[in-house]
Scaffold this active site. Sequence first.
Site, PDB file in Angstrom:
ATOM      1  N   ILE A  54       0.724  -1.295  -0.448  1.00 21.04           N
ATOM      2  CA  ILE A  54      -0.123   0.208  -0.110  1.00 21.04           C
ATOM      3  C   ILE A  54       0.635   1.275   0.184  1.00 21.04           C
ATOM      4  O   ILE A  54       0.264   1.925  -0.842  1.00 21.04           O
ATOM      5  CB  ILE A  54      -0.828   0.287   1.180  1.00 21.04           C
ATOM      6  CG1 ILE A  54      -1.929  -1.698   0.944  1.00 21.04           C
ATOM      7  CG2 ILE A  54      -1.636   0.838   0.987  1.00 21.04           C
ATOM      8  CD1 ILE A  54      -2.764  -1.411   2.840  1.00 21.04           C
ATOM      9  N   SER A 176      -6.674  -0.748  11.020  1.00 16.36           N
ATOM     10  CA  SER A 176      -7.049  -1.837  10.128  1.00 16.36           C
ATOM     11  C   SER A 176      -8.241  -1.893  10.857  1.00 16.36           C
ATOM     12  O   SER A 176      -8.388  -2.374  12.266  1.00 16.36           O
ATOM     13  CB  SER A 176      -6.205  -3.317  10.482  1.00 16.36           C
ATOM     14  OG  SER A 176      -6.992  -4.069  10.330  1.00 16.36           O
ATOM     15  N   TYR A 203      -1.500  -8.279  16.799  1.00 15.07           N
ATOM     16  CA  TYR A 203      -1.677  -7.131  15.682  1.00 15.07           C
ATOM     17  C   TYR A 203      -2.655  -6.005  15.668  1.00 15.07           C
ATOM     18  O   TYR A 203      -3.037  -5.259  15.129  1.00 15.07           O
ATOM     19  CB  TYR A 203      -2.070  -8.047  14.319  1.00 15.07           C
ATOM     20  CG  TYR A 203      -2.211  -7.219  13.162  1.00 15.07           C
ATOM     21  CD1 TYR A 203      -0.717  -5.880  12.274  1.00 15.07           C
ATOM     22  CD2 TYR A 203      -3.823  -6.975  12.333  1.00 15.07           C
ATOM     23  CE1 TYR A 203      -1.085  -5.201  10.577  1.00 15.07           C
ATOM     24  CE2 TYR A 203      -3.425  -6.205  11.441  1.00 15.07           C
ATOM     25  CZ  TYR A 203      -2.856  -5.433  10.884  1.00 15.07           C
ATOM     26  OH  TYR A 203      -3.121  -4.686   9.888  1.00 15.07           O
ATOM     27  N   LYS A 207      -3.348  -2.753  16.416  1.00 13.77           N
ATOM     28  CA  LYS A 207      -3.828  -1.073  15.591  1.00 13.77           C
ATOM     29  C   LYS A 207      -5.453  -0.243  16.159  1.00 13.77           C
ATOM     30  O   LYS A 207      -5.489   0.297  15.540  1.00 13.77           O
ATOM     31  CB  LYS A 207      -4.624  -2.520  13.991  1.00 13.77           C
ATOM     32  CG  LYS A 207      -3.531  -3.233  12.949  1.00 13.77           C
ATOM     33  CD  LYS A 207      -3.350  -1.318  12.561  1.00 13.77           C
ATOM     34  CE  LYS A 207      -1.840  -1.823  12.378  1.00 13.77           C
ATOM     35  NZ  LYS A 207      -1.077  -1.106  11.412  1.00 13.77           N
TER      36      LYS A 207
HETATM   37  N1  LIG Z   1      -3.613  -5.388   3.450  1.00 12.83           N
HETATM   38  C1  LIG Z   1      -4.034  -5.233   4.056  1.00 12.83           C
HETATM   39  O1  LIG Z   1      -5.324  -6.006   3.710  1.00 12.83           O
HETATM   40  C2  LIG Z   1      -3.887  -4.522   4.936  1.00 12.83           C
HETATM   41  C3  LIG Z   1      -5.517  -4.059   5.477  1.00 12.83           C
HETATM   42  C4  LIG Z   1      -4.997  -3.301   7.041  1.00 12.83           C
HETATM   43  C5  LIG Z   1      -4.270  -2.678   7.040  1.00 12.83           C
HETATM   44  N2  LIG Z   1      -3.709  -2.171   6.611  1.00 12.83           N
HETATM   45  C6  LIG Z   1      -2.479  -1.941   6.810  1.00 12.83           C
HETATM   46  O2  LIG Z   1      -1.332  -1.302   5.966  1.00 12.83           O
HETATM   47  C7  LIG Z   1      -0.113  -0.735   6.166  1.00 12.83           C
HETATM   48  C8  LIG Z   1       0.432  -1.122   5.166  1.00 12.83           C
HETATM   49  O3  LIG Z   1       0.396  -2.891   4.232  1.00 12.83           O
HETATM   50  P1  LIG Z   1       0.623  -3.423   3.492  1.00 12.83           P
HETATM   51  O4  LIG Z   1      -0.268  -4.119   2.864  1.00 12.83           O
HETATM   52  O5  LIG Z   1       1.198  -2.794   2.643  1.00 12.83           O
HETATM   53  O6  LIG Z   1       1.545  -4.861   3.504  1.00 12.83           O
HETATM   54  P2  LIG Z   1       3.143  -4.950   3.113  1.00 12.83           P
HETATM   55  O7  LIG Z   1       3.349  -4.951   1.926  1.00 12.83           O
HETATM   56  O8  LIG Z   1       4.028  -5.664   3.982  1.00 12.83           O
HETATM   57  O9  LIG Z   1       4.133  -3.709   3.413  1.00 12.83           O
HETATM   58  C9  LIG Z   1       4.223  -3.023   4.592  1.00 12.83           C
HETATM   59  C10 LIG Z   1       6.014  -2.143   4.278  1.00 12.83           C
HETATM   60  O10 LIG Z   1       6.289  -1.669   6.516  1.00 12.83           O
HETATM   61  C11 LIG Z   1       7.438  -1.899   6.048  1.00 12.83           C
HETATM   62  N3  LIG Z   1       8.005  -2.474   6.915  1.00 12.83           N
HETATM   63  C12 LIG Z   1       8.165  -3.354   7.783  1.00 12.83           C
HETATM   64  N4  LIG Z   1       8.606  -3.649   9.266  1.00 12.83           N
HETATM   65  C13 LIG Z   1       9.047  -2.691   9.248  1.00 12.83           C
HETATM   66  C14 LIG Z   1      10.393  -1.792  10.219  1.00 12.83           C
HETATM   67  N5  LIG Z   1      10.591  -2.324  10.958  1.00 12.83           N
HETATM   68  N6  LIG Z   1      10.999  -0.385   9.651  1.00 12.83           N
HETATM   69  C15 LIG Z   1      10.559  -0.485   8.639  1.00 12.83           C
HETATM   70  N7  LIG Z   1      10.101  -0.896   7.678  1.00 12.83           N
HETATM   71  C16 LIG Z   1       9.242  -1.860   8.281  1.00 12.83           C
HETATM   72  C17 LIG Z   1       8.116  -2.823   5.412  1.00 12.83           C
HETATM   73  O11 LIG Z   1       9.108  -3.536   4.773  1.00 12.83           O
HETATM   74  P3  LIG Z   1      10.628  -4.062   3.796  1.00 12.83           P
HETATM   75  O12 LIG Z   1       9.649  -4.500   2.185  1.00 12.83           O
HETATM   76  O13 LIG Z   1      11.682  -4.321   4.428  1.00 12.83           O
HETATM   77  O14 LIG Z   1       9.805  -5.311   4.920  1.00 12.83           O
HETATM   78  C18 LIG Z   1       7.112  -2.682   4.296  1.00 12.83           C
HETATM   79  O15 LIG Z   1       7.726  -1.692   3.394  1.00 12.83           O
HETATM   80  C19 LIG Z   1       0.273  -1.959   7.595  1.00 12.83           C
HETATM   81  O16 LIG Z   1       0.544  -0.639   8.790  1.00 12.83           O
HETATM   82  C20 LIG Z   1      -1.185  -2.814   7.704  1.00 12.83           C
HETATM   83  O17 LIG Z   1      -1.528  -2.638   8.637  1.00 12.83           O
HETATM   84  C21 LIG Z   1      -3.295  -4.016   5.436  1.00 12.83           C
END
Ligand SMILES: NC(=O)c1ccc[n+]([C@@H]2O[C@H](COP(=O)([O-])OP(=O)(O)OC[C@H]3O[C@@H](n4cnc5c(N)ncnc54)[C@H](OP(=O)(O)O)[C@@H]3O)[C@@H](O)[C@H]2O)c1
Length: 319
Positions: A54, A176, A203, A207
Site C-alpha cells: 500500500i 485496520s 496485530y 491497530k
Molecule cells: N494489506 C491489508 O489488507 C491491510 C489491511 C488493513 C491495514 N493494513 C495496514 O496497511 C499498512 C501497509 O501494509 P501492507 O499491506 O502494504 O503490507 P506490506 O506489503 O507487508 O508492506 C509493509 C511495509 O512496511 C515495512 N516494514 C515492516 N517492518 C518494518 C520495520 N521494522 N521498519 C521499517 N519498515 C518496515 C515493509 O518493509 P519490508 O519490505 O522491508 O518488509 C513494507 O515496506 C500496514 O500498517 C498494515 O497494517 C493492511
Amino acid sequence: MEALGALGALALGAALLLRLYALLYYNFVAATRCRNAVSLRGKTVLITGGNAGIGKATAVDLARRGARVVLACRNKARGESAVYDIRRESGNSEVILMILDLGSLNSVRSFAQTYLKSEPHLDILINNAGVFQDGQTSDGFDQAFQVNHLAHFLLTHLLLDRLKRCAPSRIIILSSSWHTFGKINFRTIHKPVEGMWKALRSYGNSKLANILHARELANRLEATNVTCYAVHPGSVRTEIGYSCPWWVVWFLWFVKTFKRDCDAGAQTSIYCATEEGIERLSGRYFVDCHPLEPSSQARDDHMAKKLWEFSERLLGLTT
Ligand SMILES: NC(=O)c1ccc[n+]([C@@H]2O[C@H](COP(=O)([O-])OP(=O)(O)OC[C@H]3O[C@@H](n4cnc5c(N)ncnc54)[C@H](OP(=O)(O)O)[C@@H]3O)[C@@H](O)[C@H]2O)c1
Ligand SMILES: *[C@@H]1O[C@H](CO)[C@@H](O)[C@H](O)[C@H]1NC(C)=O
C-alpha cells in the site's frame, strides 16, 4: 415439467451466486477512489515502508501529484529498487530513500535527526509501515506493538515541530478493521504475546493503538493547523502476514480473490493526505474515503489519553 423445475432451481442458484459475488465484490474488492486532482508541487511527503504494498502505491500517486517523496525503509536494496520503480511510474525524479528500521528505537532517533538535518520541509507524514507478525524487537517490546505503534509514536513526536512549522500539514496513520479484535491492557500490551493467536492478537492491539493515537494526537494538535487521520485501507493483496504460521498464510492465500489491489488499497491514504476541507474531521477513522465509527474501544478518549502517557513513559519522553 421436472426438467423445467430443475432449470428453475439452476437459475435461482446462479442468481444467488451472482448476488453473493456482487455483495463480496462491492464490499471488499472494489474501492472508492480518491477523485480530487490536488497538486502537491512544493510539498514534501514522508512514507514509512514505502517500498512495498500500500505504501508504494501511495508513493506513486503522491509523486505523480508533484510531491517530493521520501521513503523510509529498513532495507537498502528493496528501498532503492522501489525508488527506481516509483520514479519511473510517476515521472517524478524527486523520490529519495532514507533508512529507517522501526524495530529499533535508536534507528528511529537517528533517522529523525538525519531527516531534520537534510530535509527542510515535512507537509505530509504517512505512518504506513506495519507487520502482522509475533516476536520481540531488540528493544524488548512486542514486534507489532513497536513497529506498528510505538516506533511511529516516537517518529511523530520527533518530527512534530517540523510539521507545525510547515502547517497546514497532515499525519496519516494506517490502522485496520482488525482493531476490533484488539484490547489495551497496560500490563501486557508492550510485551510479546503468547498462545495460538499471538500474531492476530498483537496485530489487533497495535491497530487499536493506532486509532487511539490519532484521536489523542488530534486533540493535542487543535489550533495548530496540523491534522491527523486514521485509515483502514480495506483488505488488500499485499505480502503482509506471510511470515505467519502456515495455516495463517493458507488462510490469507485462500481469501486473496476477495482482496483489492494495492492501487485501490492506497485510495483512502491518498484521500486523507490530499482532500481539501476534511480538517474538521481530524482524529477520525476513515474507510473507503469516508469517516466511519470504529469500535467503541477505539472511541474511548480516556483510554486514548492513557495510551499516550503510557507510550511516553515507555519511550522515556516524560520530563
Ligand atoms: N494489506 C491489508 O489488507 C491491510 C489491511 C488493513 C491495514 N493494513 C495496514 O496497511 C499498512 C501497509 O501494509 P501492507 O499491506 O502494504 O503490507 P506490506 O506489503 O507487508 O508492506 C509493509 C511495509 O512496511 C515495512 N516494514 C515492516 N517492518 C518494518 C520495520 N521494522 N521498519 C521499517 N519498515 C518496515 C515493509 O518493509 P519490508 O519490505 O522491508 O518488509 C513494507 O515496506 C500496514 O500498517 C498494515 O497494517 C493492511
Ligand atoms: C491556521 O490557518 C488559518 C487559516 O489559514 C490561519 O488564519 C491561522 O493563523 C493558522 N494558525 C496557525 C497556528 O498557524
